[in-house]
Write an enzyme that holds these catalytic residues in place. Structure first.
Site, PDB file in Angstrom:
ATOM      1  CG  HIS A 344      -1.988   1.031   1.148  1.00  0.00           C
ATOM      2  ND1 HIS A 344      -3.207   0.799   0.562  1.00  0.00           N
ATOM      3  CD2 HIS A 344      -2.004   2.308   1.548  1.00  0.00           C
ATOM      4  CE1 HIS A 344      -3.919   1.906   0.621  1.00  0.00           C
ATOM      5  NE2 HIS A 344      -3.216   2.839   1.219  1.00  0.00           N
ATOM      6  CB  ALA A 345       1.171   4.053  -2.417  1.00  0.00           C
ATOM      7  CG  HIS A 374      -1.622  11.203  -3.318  1.00  0.00           C
ATOM      8  ND1 HIS A 374      -2.736  11.940  -2.998  1.00  0.00           N
ATOM      9  CD2 HIS A 374      -1.264  10.553  -2.183  1.00  0.00           C
ATOM     10  CE1 HIS A 374      -3.034  11.744  -1.721  1.00  0.00           C
ATOM     11  NE2 HIS A 374      -2.157  10.897  -1.194  1.00  0.00           N
ATOM     12  CD  GLU A 375       1.507   7.983  -1.383  1.00  0.00           C
ATOM     13  OE1 GLU A 375       1.924   8.516  -0.342  1.00  0.00           O
ATOM     14  OE2 GLU A 375       0.406   7.420  -1.459  1.00  0.00           O
ATOM     15  CG  HIS A 378       1.582  12.626   1.633  1.00  0.00           C
ATOM     16  ND1 HIS A 378       0.620  13.360   2.282  1.00  0.00           N
ATOM     17  CD2 HIS A 378       0.931  11.570   1.088  1.00  0.00           C
ATOM     18  CE1 HIS A 378      -0.565  12.770   2.131  1.00  0.00           C
ATOM     19  NE2 HIS A 378      -0.398  11.685   1.397  1.00  0.00           N
ATOM     20  CD  GLU A 402      -3.895  11.380   2.676  1.00  0.00           C
ATOM     21  OE1 GLU A 402      -3.887  11.140   1.460  1.00  0.00           O
ATOM     22  OE2 GLU A 402      -3.066  10.906   3.477  1.00  0.00           O
ATOM     23  CG  HIS A 502     -11.532   4.645   9.123  1.00  0.00           C
ATOM     24  ND1 HIS A 502     -11.684   3.780   8.054  1.00  0.00           N
ATOM     25  CD2 HIS A 502     -10.432   5.376   8.862  1.00  0.00           C
ATOM     26  CE1 HIS A 502     -10.715   4.016   7.175  1.00  0.00           C
ATOM     27  NE2 HIS A 502      -9.952   4.970   7.640  1.00  0.00           N
ATOM     28  CE1 TYR A 512      -8.232   9.376   5.145  1.00  0.00           C
ATOM     29  CE2 TYR A 512      -9.801   8.887   6.896  1.00  0.00           C
ATOM     30  CZ  TYR A 512      -8.542   8.742   6.346  1.00  0.00           C
ATOM     31  OH  TYR A 512      -7.606   7.981   6.984  1.00  0.00           O
TER      32      TYR A 512
END
Ligand SMILES: [Zn+2]
Length: 603
Positions: A344-345, A374-375, A378, A402, A502, A512
């Protein structure tokens, strides 16, 4: 996704049975507070780094030993933070400068669960929280309990929900997965009582109020803000809902009502939170964009490193410095052949300064190409706030981190692909509806779900919803916000919220929803700065130094100021605004109007 730093603490639970300590009998001074916060910053930096190192190894070399080392390092970090959070209370009435007050406040809400100071209750809460988390993790549904090979875990359930078009099968699997949670119900009620007790000791009315106090405004006001944002996008959601319902009815017949809620098991996802998988059933005609990025990446034999270098160039084109050499030495970009890893990235900042890394099992696909952008968002965020005190090394609020990665991913447009030489010519705008539909099935469909999880939990924590009504209130909210319903009544013998990670995992969810809203607001504001005059969904901020500067101005503030101040740097306003979503999806909105003309809307 992003692990570690204070995000680590947020996503885990507080496990400290220590009693509250008071170091002196006299009233503490501002100098005492300063010394205390300096100590917190130094100690948490050290412990967070240790936890990240352990976490990195645990996820890139999965063995019993690395898991144990990771758990131990996490526990040490969380215990220390918990002790500090309780200690911070003694400065509640000390007159201190704003920076220190903010640090003290952040410390008190750094963890998502506060344990009561009574050691017995503290231990009970810690063990219930761990049990709930484990119950979900072990959750399996067995069609035939006598045959272990018939048992399905969440990954297998997810896959069936993704590909199956057999209504009966989908229903069976949906109901099956929801059998994992009734046993959590009693524990969850006790968990609520005990965690509320801990929150009260930190000065909050209940755990939900503690969560909301992270957002730099009174809890009441924040709740109203969310409602306001939802009201802005709700008309578009209703249209999407009406269109998808109509298409699903064409496929599945009367099980889908013409004007009622959509059955919860038919949207391609076990929680109906992402509808991308039903795209083939709802795809607009003539919406093929005319190029296939996955095929291009494969044909050109781009390696994972090439793909990440391309992503890096996006950021350097905005004026950011290149990634450090250690990024290339230490990242995991390819799935190793000789060991188990978590594919999972995720993006890491192991020393909370410059030891940036991503962990991904990159394949040459369109999706992974976007995920890389996207990553890296971060990583560049993390590096921008590296010079701040440790307590401020995080995003402006938990929705921002995010949102930044996603904002950049929104700039991966056909025009961008032309500029970097991936495709020769951008398709004309008549092809855009398909792309916008796919994005809407992901981002618009998610919004009501992103909102309702915590709506439910806040009511549960505040006592407005009692254990006898857990399931009823859950489905009331799912109907109200999502327009989704179970096919057969769900009585209180079930505990359906527990079938979403969650809830038993105790991870707040509003972030989110916020990220989904903010990314479009950022994208619109930065596109304007970049001078983009095309339609918003075709704008890319690639090569805009002006947009890059604005972005960096915000990123480098970290968590040091209330988030409205950070928002102002990019958007020129202190208010979150969901109208950017409407701008982005305008062509789809118009198209949907045509499609659902004369058809029922709402439920
Ligand atoms: Zn992310």
């Amino acid at each position: 996704m992003r692990p570690r730093t204070f995000g680590l603490a947020v996503s885990l639970f507080l496990a400290c049975a220590c009693t509250r300590t008071t170091s002196s009998d006299t009233a503490p001074t501002a100098a005492d507070a300063k010394k205390f916060i300096d100590d917190v910053n130094a100690t948490t930096l050290k412990l967070a780094t240790e936890a990240s190192q352990a976490g990195w190894v645990a996820e890139t070399y999965i063995t019993g030993d690395t898991s144990a080392l990771n758990a131990r390092a996490n526990q040490r970090f969380i215990d220390t933070l918990a002790r500090y959070a309780k200690d911070a209370v003694r400065f509640d009435h000390t007159d201190v400068p704003p920076d220190l007050r903010r640090s003290l406040d952040l410390l008190k809400v750094a963890l998502v669960m506060a344990t009561p100071s009574d050691p017995r209750e503290g231990e009970e809460l810690t063990s219930i929280a761990a049990n709930l988390d484990a119950a979900y993790g072990k959750g399996k549904w067995c069609e035939d309990p006598k045959k272990p090979e018939s048992c399905l875990d969440i990954n297998q359930i997810t896959e069936i929900m993704r590909v199956s078009r057999d209504e009966k099968k989908l229903r069976q699997v949906w109901e099956g997965w929801h059998t994992i949670s009734p046993s959590m119900r009693k524990d969850y009620a006790r968990f609520v009582d005990l965690s509320n007790k801990g929150a009260k000791e930190l000065g909050f009315p209940d755990t939900g109020a503690m969560w909301r106090s992270k957002y730099d405004m009174p809890a009441e006001e924040f709740t109203k803000e969310l409602d306001r944002l939802w009201d802005q996008v709700r008309p578009l959601y209703l249209k999407l809902h009406a269109y998808v319902r109509m298409k699903l009815r064409e496929k599945y017949g009367d099980v889908v009502p013409a004007n009622g809620p959509i059955p919860a098991h038919l949207l391609g996802n076990i929680w109906a939170q992402d509808w991308t998988n039903v795209y083939p059933l709802v795809a607009p005609k003539n919406s093929d964009p005319g190029y296939d990025l996955t095929a291009i990446l494969k044909n050109r034999k781009l390696t994972p490193v090439d793909m990440v270098k391309t992503g890096e160039r996006f950021y350097t084109s905005l004026g950011f410095s290149p990634l450090p050499q250690t990024f290339w030495e230490r990242s995991m970009l390819v799935k190793p052949r000789d060991r188990d890893v978590v594919c999972h990235a995720s993006a890491w900042d192991v020393d909370n300064v410059e030891d940036l890394r991503i962990k991904m099992c990159i394949e040459p696909t369109d999706e992974d190409f976007r995920t890389i952008h996207h990553e890296l968002g971060h990583n560049f965020y993390q590096r921008s706030y590296k010079d701040l005190p440790m307590l401020f090394r995080d995003s402006a609020n938990d929705g921002f981190h995010e949102a930044i990665g996603d904002t950049i991913a929104l700039s991966v447009t056909p025009e961008y692909l032309v500029k970097i030489g991936m495709i020769e010519k951008a398709p004309d705008s008549s092809r855009d509806i398909g792309l916008l539909m796919q994005r809407a099935l992901e981002k618009i469909a998610f919004l009501p779900f992103g909102l309702l999880i915590d709506q439910w939990r806040w009511k549960v924590f505040s006592g407005e919803v009692k254990p006898d009504d857990y399931n009823k209130s859950w489905w009331d909210l799912r109907l109200k916000y999502q327009g989704v319903a179970p096919v057969a009544a769900r009585s209180e013998e079930f505990f359906d919220p527990g079938a979403k990670y969650h809830v038993p995992g105790n991870v707040p969810y509003t972030r989110y929803f916020l990220a989904d809203i903010l990314q479009f607001q950022f994208h619109r504001a930065l596109s304007q700065t970049a001078g983009c005059t095309s339609m918003l969904h075709r704008c890319s901020i690639y090569q805009s130094a002006d947009a890059g500067k604005k972005l960096n101005d915000m990123l480098s503030m970290g968590l040091s100021q209330p988030w409205p101040e950070a928002l102002t740097k990019i958007a020129g306003t202190k208010q979150m605004d969901a109208t950017a979503i409407l701008d982005y999806f305008k062509p789809l909105d118009t198209w949907l109007d045509e499609q659902i003309k004369g058809k029922p809307v709402g439920w």
